[in-house]
Scaffold this motif. Structure first.
Motif, mmCIF file in Angstrom:
data_model
loop_
_atom_site.group_PDB
_atom_site.id
_atom_site.type_symbol
_atom_site.label_atom_id
_atom_site.label_comp_id
_atom_site.label_asym_id
_atom_site.label_seq_id
_atom_site.Cartn_x
_atom_site.Cartn_y
_atom_site.Cartn_z
ATOM 1 N N GLY A 180 8.409 1.414 69.849
ATOM 2 C CA GLY A 180 9.624 0.698 69.482
ATOM 3 C C GLY A 180 10.761 1.621 69.101
ATOM 4 N N LYS A 181 10.577 2.928 69.292
ATOM 5 C CA LYS A 181 11.590 3.898 68.857
ATOM 6 C C LYS A 181 12.565 4.279 69.966
ATOM 7 C CE LYS A 181 8.188 5.764 65.633
ATOM 8 N NZ LYS A 181 7.257 6.883 65.314
ATOM 9 N N TYR A 182 12.268 3.835 71.196
ATOM 10 C CA TYR A 182 13.097 4.248 72.322
ATOM 11 C C TYR A 182 13.647 3.042 73.068
ATOM 12 C CZ TYR A 182 10.772 8.707 71.440
ATOM 13 O OH TYR A 182 10.295 9.838 70.852
ATOM 14 N N SER A 183 14.743 3.290 73.775
ATOM 15 C CA SER A 183 15.364 2.255 74.605
ATOM 16 C C SER A 183 15.985 2.950 75.811
ATOM 17 C CB SER A 183 16.445 1.502 73.820
ATOM 18 O OG SER A 183 17.516 2.378 73.493
ATOM 19 N N ALA A 184 16.539 2.144 76.726
ATOM 20 C CA ALA A 184 17.145 2.726 77.923
ATOM 21 C C ALA A 184 18.300 3.657 77.574
ATOM 22 C CB ALA A 184 17.622 1.619 78.852
ATOM 23 N N SER A 185 18.929 3.419 76.424
ATOM 24 C CA SER A 185 20.043 4.270 75.990
ATOM 25 C C SER A 185 19.603 5.330 74.977
ATOM 26 C CB SER A 185 21.151 3.404 75.372
ATOM 27 O OG SER A 185 20.649 2.679 74.261
#
Length: 371
Positions: free
Chosen positions: A267-272
């Motif tokens: 849950g620490k990463y996203s596409a941005s």
């Protein structure tokens, strides 16, 4: 009368839980973490898992990052922090550490084993109380059983221990060098017969190849005790479940590596917000399609007052596997330890698995994984 245990949790708020077995016991979770020495194990003794003659914690820790500069950014000035991470894990009842003779970049090849050996020597625990599961690479120049025995002896030297807990082959050569495979198997038998390992296992074997090696080792009087495979909410397809069913029927423990999908299930990463290094390429391909799963993980985490990582790891435990999430910091170890001492409900497990099916992208599988 209820007995109380003070243990740590990365939860933002204090939480009082009750568990009832033969005796009523209340477990108090606090947001602040005391020193490693003051902690007690986060699981009950009867929750340990049998791997052949061994009894291991419900979760182990992986040490792929210990020496890997390319993917995990290892630097030698991290060693003090890794020692603190190791000590914290052991103080909390973690007794299984997974490594490999190939872990380490360039001149640091074998660094993970060397660090584990150093940390075990400096531990208050007896070396027999800490179970090292190491993997031997099927390098193309390892063509005879004696070469694999020598590889095992080299690992023992780096680890500074008398006997390896679980000796594992890192991958099968069945797809590209089938003749080498027989040397692998005979090498595993020789390691066991010479008393260099306490148990034997394999890694990246699919169900068909696993059954073959199981039957061969059985004919030689050597039990196959473990099978390590990529297994998570991102890697829970037909083959993984077929392998799990086979392991159940044969009495083989399934060790699930990459239970957090290289970090995608934290849950620490996203596409941005992508991680540095080569992982960013994989994340860019998969993360945009994970919204249903990540949302479900987050919803359950909030209700449980847990983190997304803890929910993902606990799912692996609930599926009857021993997850080995990688750790390289005390903070990561503290968070992962919060996956112990409780279980997801059957409804929560179904919700997560439904969300995983709704997410169109799956984890890239290991290129050495066989059928």
């Amino acid at each position: 009368m209820a007995s109380h245990f003070l243990i740590s949790s990365p939860n933002p708020k204090n939480l009082l839980l009750s568990r009832t077995n033969n005796h009523s016991q209340r477990i108090i979770y606090q947001a602040s973490l005391p020193t490693a020495r003051s902690l007690v194990p986060l699981y009950w003794p009867w929750e340990k898992v049998k791997i052949g003659p061994l009894s291991v914690s419900p979760m182990g820790f992986g040490t792929w990052a210990w020496g890997n500069q390319l993917l995990w950014g290892y630097q030698e000035n991290m060693d003090d922090g890794l020692k603190e991470t190791f000590d914290l894990a052991v103080a909390n009842g973690i007794n299984l550490f997974d490594t490999a003779d190939s872990y380490g970049t360039g001149r640091l090849n074998g660094q993970s084993e060397r660090l584990l050996g150093k940390f075990i020597k400096g531990s208050e625990k007896n070396e027999d109380d800490i179970i090292i599961a190491t993997k031997f690479a099927a390098y193309p120049w390892r063509l005879t059983p004696s070469q694999f025995v020598n590889a095992c002896k080299s690992s023992l030297d780096r680890l500074q221990i008398k006997k390896i807990g679980i000796g594992q082959f890192h991958w099968s050569t069945a797809k590209y060098a089938p003749l080498q495979e027989s040397a692998l198997w005979d090498g595993l038998v020789a390691m066991h017969d010479k008393g260099l390992v306490r148990a034997v296992g394999v890694s990246n074997y699919g169900p068909k190849q696993l059954l073959k090696i199981h039957d061969y080792l059985k004919s030689r009087g050597v039990p196959l005790c473990s099978a390590q495979v990529q297994f998570s909410l991102l890697s829970n397809g037909k083959e993984q479940m077929e392998l799990k069913d086979l392991c159940n029927s044969l009495g083989i423990c399934l060790i699930s590596y990459s239970p957090l999908g290289l970090g995608m299930l934290t849950g620490k990463y996203s596409a941005s917000n992508l991680p540095p290094g080569p992982r960013s390429f994989i994340f860019r391909q998969i993360l945009p399609g994970l919204n249903p799963l990540l949302q479900s993980l987050n919803d359950i985490a909030q209700k449980r007052r847990k983190t997304v990582s803890q929910i993902a790891i606990n799912w692996c435990i609930c599926k009857g596997t021993v997850p080995i999430p990688g750790v390289k910091t005390v903070r990561q170890a503290k968070e992962n330890l919060g996956a112990l001492g409780w279980r997801l409900s059957s409804d929560e497990i179904l919700e997560l698995e439904y969300a995983a099916k709704e997410s169109p992208k799956k984890m890239v599988q290991n290129i050495f994984q066989t059928r």
